[in-house]
Scaffold this motif. Sequence first.
Motif, mmCIF file in Angstrom:
data_model
loop_
_atom_site.group_PDB
_atom_site.id
_atom_site.type_symbol
_atom_site.label_atom_id
_atom_site.label_comp_id
_atom_site.label_asym_id
_atom_site.label_seq_id
_atom_site.Cartn_x
_atom_site.Cartn_y
_atom_site.Cartn_z
ATOM 1 N N ALA A 169 0.457 -0.858 -0.443
ATOM 2 C CA ALA A 169 -0.089 0.457 0.289
ATOM 3 C C ALA A 169 0.858 1.745 0.411
ATOM 4 O O ALA A 169 0.259 2.493 0.154
ATOM 5 C CB ALA A 169 -0.980 -0.411 0.798
ATOM 6 N N CYS A 170 2.238 1.252 -0.465
ATOM 7 C CA CYS A 170 2.576 2.197 -0.103
ATOM 8 C C CYS A 170 3.909 2.135 -1.628
ATOM 9 O O CYS A 170 4.150 1.049 -1.547
ATOM 10 C CB CYS A 170 3.590 2.441 0.897
ATOM 11 N N ASP A 171 4.228 3.193 -1.765
ATOM 12 C CA ASP A 171 5.692 3.254 -2.678
ATOM 13 C C ASP A 171 7.099 2.996 -2.266
ATOM 14 O O ASP A 171 7.932 3.367 -2.954
ATOM 15 C CB ASP A 171 5.919 4.725 -3.566
ATOM 16 N N PRO A 173 10.511 2.478 -1.302
ATOM 17 C CA PRO A 173 11.112 0.981 -1.865
ATOM 18 C C PRO A 173 11.982 -0.157 -0.840
ATOM 19 O O PRO A 173 11.899 -1.182 -0.922
ATOM 20 C CB PRO A 173 12.991 1.453 -2.257
ATOM 21 N N ALA A 174 11.593 0.021 0.913
ATOM 22 C CA ALA A 174 12.198 -0.875 1.924
ATOM 23 C C ALA A 174 11.073 -1.641 1.454
ATOM 24 O O ALA A 174 10.704 -2.848 2.187
ATOM 25 C CB ALA A 174 12.887 -0.419 2.705
ATOM 26 N N ALA A 175 9.547 -1.080 1.842
ATOM 27 C CA ALA A 175 8.722 -1.934 2.170
ATOM 28 C C ALA A 175 8.588 -2.444 0.446
ATOM 29 O O ALA A 175 7.775 -3.853 1.066
ATOM 30 C CB ALA A 175 7.161 -1.029 1.885
ATOM 31 N N ARG A 176 8.832 -1.737 -0.003
ATOM 32 C CA ARG A 176 8.204 -2.906 -1.797
ATOM 33 C C ARG A 176 9.382 -4.422 -1.843
ATOM 34 O O ARG A 176 8.221 -5.462 -2.012
ATOM 35 C CB ARG A 176 8.539 -2.099 -3.453
ATOM 36 N N ARG A 177 10.714 -3.750 -1.174
ATOM 37 C CA ARG A 177 11.291 -4.972 -1.033
ATOM 38 C C ARG A 177 11.086 -5.958 -0.308
ATOM 39 O O ARG A 177 10.753 -7.385 -0.609
ATOM 40 C CB ARG A 177 13.075 -4.793 -1.508
ATOM 41 N N ALA A 178 9.873 -5.672 0.739
ATOM 42 C CA ALA A 178 10.262 -6.327 1.469
ATOM 43 C C ALA A 178 8.630 -7.328 1.187
ATOM 44 O O ALA A 178 8.658 -8.782 1.693
ATOM 45 C CB ALA A 178 9.795 -6.103 2.800
ATOM 46 N N GLY A 179 8.129 -7.048 0.944
ATOM 47 C CA GLY A 179 6.825 -7.564 0.484
ATOM 48 C C GLY A 179 5.569 -7.874 1.577
ATOM 49 O O GLY A 179 4.815 -7.611 1.025
ATOM 50 N N SER A 180 6.466 -8.534 1.878
ATOM 51 C CA SER A 180 4.942 -8.707 3.426
ATOM 52 C C SER A 180 6.330 -8.212 5.148
ATOM 53 O O SER A 180 6.782 -8.716 4.808
ATOM 54 C CB SER A 180 4.473 -9.870 3.170
ATOM 55 N N LEU A 181 4.844 -8.999 5.882
ATOM 56 C CA LEU A 181 5.526 -9.179 7.164
ATOM 57 C C LEU A 181 4.587 -9.281 8.423
ATOM 58 O O LEU A 181 3.906 -10.222 7.884
ATOM 59 C CB LEU A 181 5.730 -7.478 7.587
ATOM 60 N N ALA A 195 -1.772 13.135 6.250
ATOM 61 C CA ALA A 195 -2.048 12.711 5.218
ATOM 62 C C ALA A 195 -1.877 13.754 3.620
ATOM 63 O O ALA A 195 -1.062 14.013 3.239
ATOM 64 C CB ALA A 195 -3.116 11.740 4.528
ATOM 65 N N ALA A 196 -2.402 15.029 4.045
ATOM 66 C CA ALA A 196 -1.980 16.448 3.580
ATOM 67 C C ALA A 196 -0.937 16.578 3.426
ATOM 68 O O ALA A 196 -0.120 17.321 2.934
ATOM 69 C CB ALA A 196 -3.237 17.102 4.327
ATOM 70 N N ASP A 197 -0.049 16.106 4.920
ATOM 71 C CA ASP A 197 1.496 17.176 5.424
ATOM 72 C C ASP A 197 2.494 15.864 4.414
ATOM 73 O O ASP A 197 3.464 16.217 4.460
ATOM 74 C CB ASP A 197 1.668 16.616 6.525
ATOM 75 N N GLY A 198 1.591 15.136 3.449
ATOM 76 C CA GLY A 198 2.641 13.884 2.936
ATOM 77 C C GLY A 198 3.166 12.636 3.864
ATOM 78 O O GLY A 198 3.804 11.582 3.103
ATOM 79 N N TRP A 199 2.391 12.677 5.226
ATOM 80 C CA TRP A 199 2.772 11.462 5.580
ATOM 81 C C TRP A 199 1.722 10.076 4.874
ATOM 82 O O TRP A 199 1.233 9.948 4.652
ATOM 83 C CB TRP A 199 2.083 11.239 7.017
ATOM 84 N N GLN A 200 2.628 8.851 5.126
ATOM 85 C CA GLN A 200 2.254 7.701 3.981
ATOM 86 C C GLN A 200 1.895 6.595 5.004
ATOM 87 O O GLN A 200 3.360 6.187 5.400
ATOM 88 C CB GLN A 200 2.499 7.490 2.491
ATOM 89 N N GLY A 201 1.194 5.655 4.662
ATOM 90 C CA GLY A 201 1.469 4.072 5.504
ATOM 91 C C GLY A 201 1.790 3.074 4.579
ATOM 92 O O GLY A 201 1.307 3.136 3.537
ATOM 93 N N CYS A 202 2.627 2.476 5.250
ATOM 94 C CA CYS A 202 3.544 0.874 4.595
ATOM 95 C C CYS A 202 2.200 -0.245 5.203
ATOM 96 O O CYS A 202 2.066 -0.150 6.810
ATOM 97 C CB CYS A 202 4.843 1.020 4.037
ATOM 98 N N PHE A 203 2.049 -1.401 4.386
ATOM 99 C CA PHE A 203 1.339 -3.011 5.269
ATOM 100 C C PHE A 203 0.150 -2.045 6.048
ATOM 101 O O PHE A 203 -0.526 -2.603 7.259
ATOM 102 C CB PHE A 203 2.236 -3.315 6.025
ATOM 103 N N ARG A 204 -0.854 -2.327 5.204
ATOM 104 C CA ARG A 204 -2.365 -2.163 5.327
ATOM 105 C C ARG A 204 -2.646 -3.015 6.194
ATOM 106 O O ARG A 204 -2.990 -3.998 6.123
ATOM 107 C CB ARG A 204 -3.063 -0.995 4.205
ATOM 108 N N ASP A 205 -3.569 -2.702 7.565
ATOM 109 C CA ASP A 205 -5.229 -4.078 8.150
ATOM 110 C C ASP A 205 -5.802 -3.372 7.502
ATOM 111 O O ASP A 205 -5.631 -2.496 7.523
ATOM 112 C CB ASP A 205 -3.600 -4.008 10.007
ATOM 113 N N VAL A 213 5.051 3.580 9.064
ATOM 114 C CA VAL A 213 4.680 5.113 8.251
ATOM 115 C C VAL A 213 5.479 5.983 8.003
ATOM 116 O O VAL A 213 6.648 5.693 8.740
ATOM 117 C CB VAL A 213 3.752 5.663 9.112
ATOM 118 N N THR A 214 5.652 6.819 6.815
ATOM 119 C CA THR A 214 6.893 7.369 6.193
ATOM 120 C C THR A 214 6.194 9.061 6.402
ATOM 121 O O THR A 214 5.820 8.930 5.709
ATOM 122 C CB THR A 214 8.037 7.130 5.456
#
Length: 422
Positions: A169-171, A173-181, A195-205, A213-214
Amino acid sequence: MSPPATTSLEAPPPTAPDDPAAPAGATALTPTIRATLRRRRIWIVFAALVALGVLAINLIGGTARGGGPLLGSDNAAPGGAKALVEVLRGHGVDVTPVDSYDLALDAAKSGSTVLVYDELGVLTADRYSKLGLYADRLVVVAPDFVALEALAPGVRLAGFASGPLDDVACDVPAARRAGSLSDGQGLLRVDDDAAADGWQGCFRDEGDAFAVVTGEGRGGEITLVPATTSFENGRITEHGNAALAIGLTGASERLAWYLPGPTDAAAGEAPTIAELTPGWVSPVLALAVILTIAAGVWRGRRFGPLVAENLPVQVPAGETSEGRARLYARNTARLHALDQLRIGSIGRLAQALRLPRAVDVASLAEAVAASTGRDPVAVRQLLVDAQPVGDADLVRLAGELGDLEADVRARLAPETGPGRRP
């Protein structure tokens, strides 16, 4: 009828079994230490089991932590992070363990990636803000409310994941290479303002919560990982944990591994006791002091010189006996109470039979049996050997002692009429 017997307040204690004035052989059957331990063996075993359980928990906890801190860079236990650190060093990353805030801040200013895991929660919002301002890359593991408010307003804690996560659920690179947790991940929720300030989450539940979150802080990139699972020795090989941990911490040539300690707490900014206590505590304490003084003035004794007066104090013997009996009953000392009754009975029987004071119990039992026609073995059993097993048994034995004394006195009393005894 003669007046009731009285005794002084400082009446001498009952004659002990080893007193020379008592008949020889009148040995009290007070429980020994062995008997006491045997009677309370259930509680002793229970206390030993509790102690063993506490010891086992401490040993297991110490073994799990391996004697080092959680996520310690040199901790090889399942909760440590030595495996990740060694892999990073094998890939040319200069990993430097840091144990003070000043060194971590210097590493951030020099361009190193800074990993922060504040297990004790000693860092303040101001110190987090400075790290976020100077660090080009800041990775915060298991952030608390203070860290989130200082670094990522609008990002909130959201519990734990329901299982393994594979929706990247994000772009990043480290999360894309991991694929799953793996399972055991913590979750963060990003609100609309964040989210408007640019914060995005990875590995959605479920429920739009994320395991990573980065975003861009005031100084550089900030990554928030709400669980230590992906960095631990025991879990790093599961799913894509290793790829995520290496991708987040190995983005630059230098990494400062910062685990704050108690010395990093800002003493000047620590709240005082007055700041921590509710506002109603001080008025209640003041009111309690005033009420205590008022009660002392109202109900207290008047001050004045002490008056020494010698007053004859007499305590009836019956009250003394009742008080001692209550003490025995409160402590369930049936055998000790029976011993005191036996000592008195033996002394009175010896006196009634005109026997010497040093007579042994065996001779006394034979003399009593001869005067009353009873069995000597039964008399000795009553005077020495029998032990009460309950309150009813104690009352029965006490009554039999009284009957025995009455029988001896009746046998020895002179006749008051033809063929009659009183």
